[in-house]
Scaffold this motif. Structure first.
Motif, PDB file in Angstrom:
ATOM      1  N   GLU A 189      -6.959   8.382  13.828  1.00  0.00           N
ATOM      2  CA  GLU A 189      -6.304   7.442  12.919  1.00  0.00           C
ATOM      3  C   GLU A 189      -7.132   6.171  12.806  1.00  0.00           C
ATOM      4  O   GLU A 189      -8.059   5.940  13.580  1.00  0.00           O
ATOM      5  CB  GLU A 189      -4.905   7.104  13.438  1.00  0.00           C
ATOM      6  CG  GLU A 189      -4.910   6.408  14.788  1.00  0.00           C
ATOM      7  CD  GLU A 189      -3.524   6.180  15.357  1.00  0.00           C
ATOM      8  OE1 GLU A 189      -2.538   6.462  14.636  1.00  0.00           O
ATOM      9  OE2 GLU A 189      -3.419   5.722  16.509  1.00  0.00           O
ATOM     10  N   SER A 190      -6.793   5.327  11.847  1.00  0.00           N
ATOM     11  CA  SER A 190      -7.509   4.073  11.657  1.00  0.00           C
ATOM     12  C   SER A 190      -7.123   3.073  12.747  1.00  0.00           C
ATOM     13  O   SER A 190      -5.948   2.944  13.091  1.00  0.00           O
ATOM     14  CB  SER A 190      -7.179   3.487  10.282  1.00  0.00           C
ATOM     15  OG  SER A 190      -7.833   2.248  10.098  1.00  0.00           O
ATOM     16  N   ILE A 191      -8.125   2.384  13.282  1.00  0.00           N
ATOM     17  CA  ILE A 191      -7.845   1.367  14.300  1.00  0.00           C
ATOM     18  C   ILE A 191      -7.841  -0.037  13.699  1.00  0.00           C
ATOM     19  O   ILE A 191      -7.566  -1.004  14.405  1.00  0.00           O
ATOM     20  CB  ILE A 191      -8.847   1.453  15.465  1.00  0.00           C
ATOM     21  CG1 ILE A 191     -10.276   1.211  14.980  1.00  0.00           C
ATOM     22  CG2 ILE A 191      -8.743   2.799  16.161  1.00  0.00           C
ATOM     23  CD1 ILE A 191     -11.307   1.180  16.105  1.00  0.00           C
ATOM     24  N   ASP A 192      -8.173  -0.136  12.416  1.00  0.00           N
ATOM     25  CA  ASP A 192      -8.067  -1.427  11.722  1.00  0.00           C
ATOM     26  C   ASP A 192      -7.720  -1.152  10.262  1.00  0.00           C
ATOM     27  O   ASP A 192      -6.738  -0.484   9.996  1.00  0.00           O
ATOM     28  CB  ASP A 192      -9.336  -2.277  11.900  1.00  0.00           C
ATOM     29  CG  ASP A 192     -10.623  -1.467  11.772  1.00  0.00           C
ATOM     30  OD1 ASP A 192     -10.853  -0.886  10.698  1.00  0.00           O
ATOM     31  OD2 ASP A 192     -11.400  -1.411  12.748  1.00  0.00           O
ATOM     32  N   ASP A 193      -8.495  -1.650   9.328  1.00  0.00           N
ATOM     33  CA  ASP A 193      -8.180  -1.453   7.912  1.00  0.00           C
ATOM     34  C   ASP A 193      -8.366  -0.004   7.483  1.00  0.00           C
ATOM     35  O   ASP A 193      -9.300   0.677   7.923  1.00  0.00           O
ATOM     36  CB  ASP A 193      -9.075  -2.332   7.034  1.00  0.00           C
ATOM     37  CG  ASP A 193      -8.706  -3.796   7.111  1.00  0.00           C
ATOM     38  OD1 ASP A 193      -7.724  -4.112   7.810  1.00  0.00           O
ATOM     39  OD2 ASP A 193      -9.390  -4.621   6.494  1.00  0.00           O
ATOM     40  N   ALA A 194      -7.486   0.464   6.607  1.00  0.00           N
ATOM     41  CA  ALA A 194      -7.658   1.765   5.976  1.00  0.00           C
ATOM     42  C   ALA A 194      -8.703   1.644   4.869  1.00  0.00           C
ATOM     43  O   ALA A 194      -9.004   0.533   4.403  1.00  0.00           O
ATOM     44  CB  ALA A 194      -6.333   2.246   5.405  1.00  0.00           C
ATOM     45  N   PRO A 195      -9.286   2.759   4.410  1.00  0.00           N
ATOM     46  CA  PRO A 195     -10.338   2.694   3.383  1.00  0.00           C
ATOM     47  C   PRO A 195      -9.914   1.980   2.111  1.00  0.00           C
ATOM     48  O   PRO A 195     -10.658   1.147   1.582  1.00  0.00           O
ATOM     49  CB  PRO A 195     -10.654   4.174   3.121  1.00  0.00           C
ATOM     50  CG  PRO A 195     -10.314   4.855   4.395  1.00  0.00           C
ATOM     51  CD  PRO A 195      -9.111   4.125   4.926  1.00  0.00           C
TER      52      PRO A 195
END
Length: 430
Positions: A189-195
């Motif tokens: 999963e994303s650990i900061d901003d998503a794309p």
């Protein structure tokens, strides 16, 4: 504790939704024809659709808040909530009018309750419950990311469980195994901003909106369009993040920082004014997009190899579903297609209108659950919205513990003239 106290305690827990029992579900036959009305308000799109068990879209409507939030520099939750409140009745009525069915023919109301912006989720959930009470229908709470993952099964009936899922949007980025309608294995999963969020932020920082041709586009659309015009996508050097991390997690923070440093340097060297755009903006967009695509493909590949090693994906059923708003990006899709071709996976991407947030995907998730008699509630007052909700069983740490070393798929087919991204030839060497 006497029997009366036991009963009162049980009843209290049951009403709070802390006891899950078949008594709280209606016993529906999965053989009969079903029609589900779906409502989506997890972020900034107000959507509604009516779908039947054959996958026919009987009626659909969508109100997009895109231009309003674009002019505000991003999604502002109170504004999004007010717009949902203003439009939800009209959107539902339009989908209902198109369908030509009566409410007595609709079997249940499916509504996104998680994850998403709380102020937005509240509007759809309250309205969905209102319709259930008004028409004496059961309520079906829907997980937004599960709906994205399963929509492809409406579009392509050949997709069978289990299959791989890559979901990339403005709020999420994850890779998972879909084992069943309500059973997922989360690999990364994303650990900061998503794309999608990273694209929007970088498009604002590059001031693409100040160029007339991009003034009404989302950040992702603007960057993808600008990248097509690049004459030297290798003019800006980017480092692919997390190359030495053995998990499948995603991170856009480092890529954004690299864009920011290039921008500051270019603006200074070219004396760009406050509202101005750097001369090499097309090349910067291309380099940024290339780095994002390479990162996504690396993390996806490790997830695929892990799933196969663990036996989660059988050799005869290797399918990857890619969905979410950012999945509309054709450059990213072509890179992912190359990974699928090399590893022997069937690549499936729903049509663009089903990748972005919409009521159809919620109604279809309701159909999937209706067929399995899963999550159909007559007593639904205890069901509440959830801002955050992980997708399925978390195996992220186990992926890292496997310590897999991958021979990265080379994305060299983007060099070929038949590629839709031929202007970027020479851009992708590995």
């Amino acid at each position: 504790m006497n029997i009366n106290r036991c009963f009162r305690k049980y009843t209290k827990l049951f009403n709070q939704g802390k006891i899950n029992t078949a008594l709280n579900r209606l016993d529906y036959s999965t053989e009969k024809h079903g029609i589900i009305l779906g409502i989506e308000t997890s972020c900034d799109d107000t959507g509604c659709a009516i779908v039947d068990t054959n996958g026919n879209i009987l009626g659909e409507a969508l109100n997009s808040q895109h231009l309003i939030h674009l002019n505000n520099g991003g999604i502002i939750p109170p504004i999004a909530q007010d717009l949902h409140r203003q439009n939800i009745e009209n959107v539902v009525n339009e989908a209902y009018r198109q369908s030509g069915v009566s409410f007595k023919d609709i079997d249940a109301i499916a509504t996104t309750i998680k994850p998403g912006l709380p102020m937005s989720l509240h509007i759809g959930t309250k309205y969905g419950k209102h319709l259930c009470r008004l028409h004496n229908k059961p309520f079906m709470p829907i997980h937004h990311m599960e709906a994205h993952a399963l929509t492809a099964r409406m579009h392509d009936k050949s997709i069978e469980f289990p299959f791989m899922v890559l979901l990339i949007s403005g709020g999420h980025c994850l890779v998972a195994v879909a084992k069943d309608v309500d059973e997922f294995l989360l690999l990364g999963e994303s650990i900061d901003d998503a794309p999608g969020e990273a694209y929007d932020k970088m498009a604002r920082r590059m001031k693409l909106k100040n160029l007339p041709e991009y003034s009404t586009m989302s950040g992702g659309q603007a960057i993808e369009t600008a990248a097509r015009k690049s004459d030297n996508p290798l003019g800006f050097k980017f480092t692919t993040p997390m190359l030495f991390y053995k998990d499948c997690n995603f991170s856009m923070a480092g890529i954004k920082n690299q864009v920011f440093r290039h921008l500051v340097r270019e603006e200074k060297e070219n004396n760009v004014t406050a509202d101005g755009v750097i001369p090499k903006v097309n090349n910067l967009c291309a380099a940024f997009q290339l780095c994002v695509t390479r990162h996504l493909c690396h993390r996806l590949q490790r997830g695929m190899e892990y799933a196969e090693e663990k036996g989660y994906i059988p050799q005869e059923n290797k399918t990857l579903v890619v969905s979410g708003g950012a999945a509309c990006n054709n450059f990213i899709a072509e890179g992912v297609q190359m990974v699928c071709d090399t590893l022997g996976y069937k690549f499936v991407r729903p049509p663009p209108k089903l990748c972005t947030d919409n009521g159809v995907m919620i109604a279809w998730n309701g159909i999937e659950r209706w067929k399995r008699n899963i999550g159909i509630y007559k007593d639904f007052e205890h069901i509440e919205i959830e801002k955050s909700s992980p997708l399925g069983k978390r195996l992220i740490e186990d992926v890292a513990n496997e310590n897999l070393s991958c021979n990265w798929v080379k994305l060299s087919r983007l060099n070929k003239p038949q590629s839709t991204w031929y202007p970027l030839k020479r851009a992708v060497e590995n």
